[in-house]
Each structure stands twice: as structure tokens, then as C-alpha cells.
Design an enzyme around this catalytic site. Structure first.
Site, PDB file in Angstrom:
ATOM      1  N   HIS A  17      87.798 109.486  28.053  1.00  0.00           N
ATOM      2  CA  HIS A  17      87.485 108.056  27.957  1.00  0.00           C
ATOM      3  C   HIS A  17      88.247 107.392  26.808  1.00  0.00           C
ATOM      4  O   HIS A  17      88.735 108.063  25.883  1.00  0.00           O
ATOM      5  CB  HIS A  17      85.983 107.869  27.753  1.00  0.00           C
ATOM      6  CG  HIS A  17      85.484 108.525  26.490  1.00  0.00           C
ATOM      7  ND1 HIS A  17      85.614 107.945  25.247  1.00  0.00           N
ATOM      8  CD2 HIS A  17      84.867 109.707  26.295  1.00  0.00           C
ATOM      9  CE1 HIS A  17      85.097 108.744  24.331  1.00  0.00           C
ATOM     10  NE2 HIS A  17      84.635 109.832  24.946  1.00  0.00           N
ATOM     11  N   GLU A  73      79.144 114.934  28.172  1.00  0.00           N
ATOM     12  CA  GLU A  73      79.566 115.597  26.946  1.00  0.00           C
ATOM     13  C   GLU A  73      78.467 116.541  26.455  1.00  0.00           C
ATOM     14  O   GLU A  73      77.287 116.407  26.799  1.00  0.00           O
ATOM     15  CB  GLU A  73      79.888 114.543  25.875  1.00  0.00           C
ATOM     16  CG  GLU A  73      80.318 115.099  24.515  1.00  0.00           C
ATOM     17  CD  GLU A  73      81.585 115.935  24.572  1.00  0.00           C
ATOM     18  OE1 GLU A  73      81.495 117.071  25.096  1.00  0.00           O
ATOM     19  OE2 GLU A  73      82.639 115.484  24.074  1.00  0.00           O
TER      20      GLU A  73
END
Length: 410
Positions: free
Chosen positions: A214, A290
């Protein structure tokens, strides 16, 4: 010595989806059909169904004559190549089935041949009949002369062996690991020698994962721990510009067919820029989130070193160690990522898919593809909005094609 021909097939409507197998044993001299086997398997992949068909056919042949010579014919290039020893078997669903199939007869009494699908119609029909029966609520295997003639003790042993194989497969799937064991290596040596005259293996188009980290969040330039359990920050102005640049670069390449993102805000926002540019929808997969950093969320490395020195030292030294609080260890992350990888490979076979995710998942996918040790995670640099790529082939092998490319940002 009797000679049998085993023709086997398996199918899955959805891959994974409702699946079944079919197997036929015939006399190699007269062509007489001696046994038929079929069974609905529930929801499994196409390759698992094919291996189950092979195993059923070999067991049926052994029940007829355990001293026979067997020639296996299948339209599955994967199964034929793996059982012939030319391709490695890495997928955790298929390893135990292949090992069990290799034990039914001595390796020097079994040969394998790939045949076109149109020459495997008998087994294919049985597999489809099993799937039809299963989806309508009838899951019993087809009647088999071999089973009727087999001694009760042998049939019971075969049933127990089958249950044992399924249990091992389930355990390996849950573990999400692909380590090649000594038993696997011994089994690879025990299979039949390659037949002369084979053409180079055609594995078809791989499932290619283009891995996008990202764009920046307010925490990124400060190098603060930002995992699954923190404030779930959105992209910063810099991060949004990065997402626009990577979207433009991927549009120029024109290879992305699907977009899958982690559920966290920064990845969904980054994926949205790309999907809008490519005219695609974003699918969210929780397995791509994550690592959770527990009490370290939002802290810098120096702040963690000051507050939790012992926990940090343990975390740096042991992949099983968890960050302080309710953090997730790297070992736990690897299990989750491996499971997500296998699920996505099955869902997007032969396609090029953009996975928009985070530092640890991308590094873990690269580590697993390379067979590198856990400490390699600390030796990879992965920039915000960088691109990496891994191709996954039908034989279970992976090829890292790109890592940490940021040329589109310059």
C-alpha cells in the site's frame, strides 16, 4: 504375471468445489473391464480428486492381484509427471495422497502414461456420475467387482489407509507448510523411471501474483509499527499520489485481470485507485492482513526497544515469539499467509492477480517461494507502493520474478 490397465480421473466443479473421481481396471491383454470405482468427495480441488481416483484404481487393481503389473493412464499431466518423478510434489493436499499411491504396488511394477481426455472417457464418466450423485445427496461409491472379491480384512485395511491419508492432508493444510520431508524424498526416488520419448512438460499458464504494498500513511515515514491491531490509518496525501502512479503504471502494462486486497483501510484505498483505473472490482481477503503488533502498534523501533527490550530481543531471535500483548508471531503469520496463497492460487489459476497487501505478507510470500529461513524477513527492503511478483506453477513450484520495484514512482 497378470497385467492391468488403470484409467483414472477426477473432477471438481468450482476448483475447489463439489468433486468426485472415477477409476477403471481392465485386463491389459483382453481389454475386459474388471473393476470400476467412483466416489463423491465433497468440496476439494480438481488435483486432489485426480489423485483420489488414481489411489482408488491402484487399490482396486491390488485387490484383484497384488502381484500384478499395472500401467496407469490418466489425462492429468500433473499427476502423471509427479508420480513418474519428473515434477516435485509440494502441495500439502497432494503429498500424502501421492505417497500412499506409491505404496500400493512396488515402483518397478507401475508405469504412467498421459492420454488425451477423449481417450479417458470411461473414468471421466464415472467421475461425473459421482459428482452428480453427490450433489443430489447420494455419495456411495459405485459397485466394484474388485471390492466384492477382495477379502474383508484387506478392504478394511484400505478404508483405514484412506482415512489416514485424509487426516494427514487436513493436518498439513491447517499447518500451511510446504517443507519437503525425508519421506517425500524417498518416495520421489521410489516411483517408476521416466519413460523415453517424453516431450518437455507443459504446465500451462501459472497463477501470477503481482504484490503491491500500500501507499504511505502518516505512520510510514516515521517508521512506526502499523499492523492489524492499530488505528488502521488511511493513506496520506503522498500515499494517494503513489497509488495513482502505480495505477497508471499497471494500466500501461495491461496484464492485471483481478484485484484482491487486505481488509485494512490503507490497502483497500490503494486497491481502489488501481481497480478504478482498470475497470475492475476489488475483492477483500482477510488472509492478506498485516501482522498484529500488539502493544507495539504506533511505536517506533527505538520506543519498543526502550519499553519492551526483552520482548523485542526474543521477537528478533525467534519467529515463534509474539510482540508484547496480543501480537501475532511471524510463524503464525506464515501459516495464515500460506493458507491464503493456496486458496488464491486455486481461485485464480492461470490468471494475473494484483494482491494489495502489507510488508510482512509480501516478504513472507517471497520467503516461502524462495524456501528462505524466517530470519530473511529482516533482510528485505520493501518500500511503500512497491511492486513484486511471483508465479506459481501447476507442479507446486514458484518463481520470484520481481521484488521491490519502485520505478513507477520516479
Amino acid at each position: 504375471m497378470r497385467e492391468f490397465v488403470v484409467e483414472a480421473d477426477g473432477g471438481s466443479r468450482g476448483n475447489p468445489g463439489p468433486a468426485g473421481y472415477g477409476a477403471v481396471v481392465s485386463d491389459a491383454v483382453t481389454g475386459e473391464t474388471l473393476a470400476e470405482e467412483s466416489e463423491f468427495l465433497g468440496v476439494v480441488t480438481n488435483n486432489v480428486a485426480e489423485y483420489r481416483g488414481l489411489l482408488a484404481g491402484l487399490r482396486a487393481a491390488r485387490a484383484l492381484d497384488p502381484e500384478a503389473v499395472v500401467h496407469v493412464r490418466m489425462d492429468s499431466k500433473l499427476v502423471v509427471e509427479q508420480m513418474s518423478g519428473r515434477w516435485k510434489i509440494k502441495h500439502p493436499d497432494m503429498k500424502p495422497l501421492a505417497l500412499e499411491a506409491g505404496r500400493v504396488f512396488p515402483a518397478d511394477r507401475v508405469t504412467y502414461e498421459w492420454i488425451p481426455r477423449e481417450r479417458n472417457k470411461h473414468a471421466d464418466r464415472l467421475a461425473n456420475e459421482a459428482m452428480d450423485a453427490g450433489t443430489s445427496g447420494r455419495t456411495r461409491a459405485a459397485a466394484s467387482p474388485a471390492r466384492e472379491k477382495a477379502p474383508a480384512a484387506e478392504v478394511e485395511a484400505n478404508v483405514k489407509a484412506g482415512a489416514e491419508v485424509e487426516t494427514r492432508a487436513e493436518v498439513k493444510v491447517e499447518a500451511g507448510v510446504e517443507a519437503r520431508t525425508g519421506a517425500d524424498a524417498r518416495a520421489a526416488k521410489s516411483v517408476a523411471a521416466p519413460a523415453p520419448g517424453w516431450a518437455p512438460a507443459d504446465m500451462g499458464a501459472p497463477a501470477t501474483f503481482v504484490l503491491l504494498r500500500h501507499g504511505e500513511t502518516p505512520l510510514t515515514p516515521e517508521k512506526r509499527f502499523s499492523g492489524s491491531g492499530g488505528t488502521d490509518p488511511s493513506l496520506s496525501a503522498v500515499g494517494r499520489e503513489q497509488a495513482e502512479r502505480v495505477a497508471a503504471a499497471l494500466a500501461r502494462r495491461g496484464t492485471i485481470q483481478d484485484v484482491v486486497a487486505s481488509p485494512l483501510a490503507r490497502t483497500r484505498e490503494t486497491a481502489g485507485f488501481v481497480a478504478d483505473r482498470l475497470g475492475l472490482e476489488v475483492t477483500v481477503d482477510d488472509g492478506l492482513r498485516e501482522t498484529g503488533f500488539g502493544a507495539w502498534e504506533g511505536l517506533t523501533f527505538g520506543e519498543v526497544r526502550e519499553k519492551y527490550p526483552e520482548d523485542l530481543n526474543a521477537w528478533l531471535a525467534d519467529p515463534e515469539a509474539r510482540p508484547t500483548g496480543d501480537g501475532e508471531s511471524f510463524a503464525e503469520t506464515a501459516v495464515r499467509i500460506a493458507a491464503a496463497r493456496d486458496r488464491l492460487i486455486a481461485a485464480y489459476a492461470g490468471r494475473t492477480v494484483l494482491l494489495v497487501t502489507h510488508v510482512t505478507p509480501i516478504k513472507t510470500l517471497v520467503r516461502l517461494a524462495l524456501g528462505a529461513p524466517p530470519e530473511s524477513l529482516f533482510r528485505m527492503e520493501l518500500s511503500a507502493a512497491s511492486l513484486s511478483a511471483i508465479a506459481y506453477y501447476a507442479d507446486g513450484n514458484a518463481s520470484v520474478r520481481l521484488f521491490n520495484d519502485t520505478s513507477h514512482l520516479r
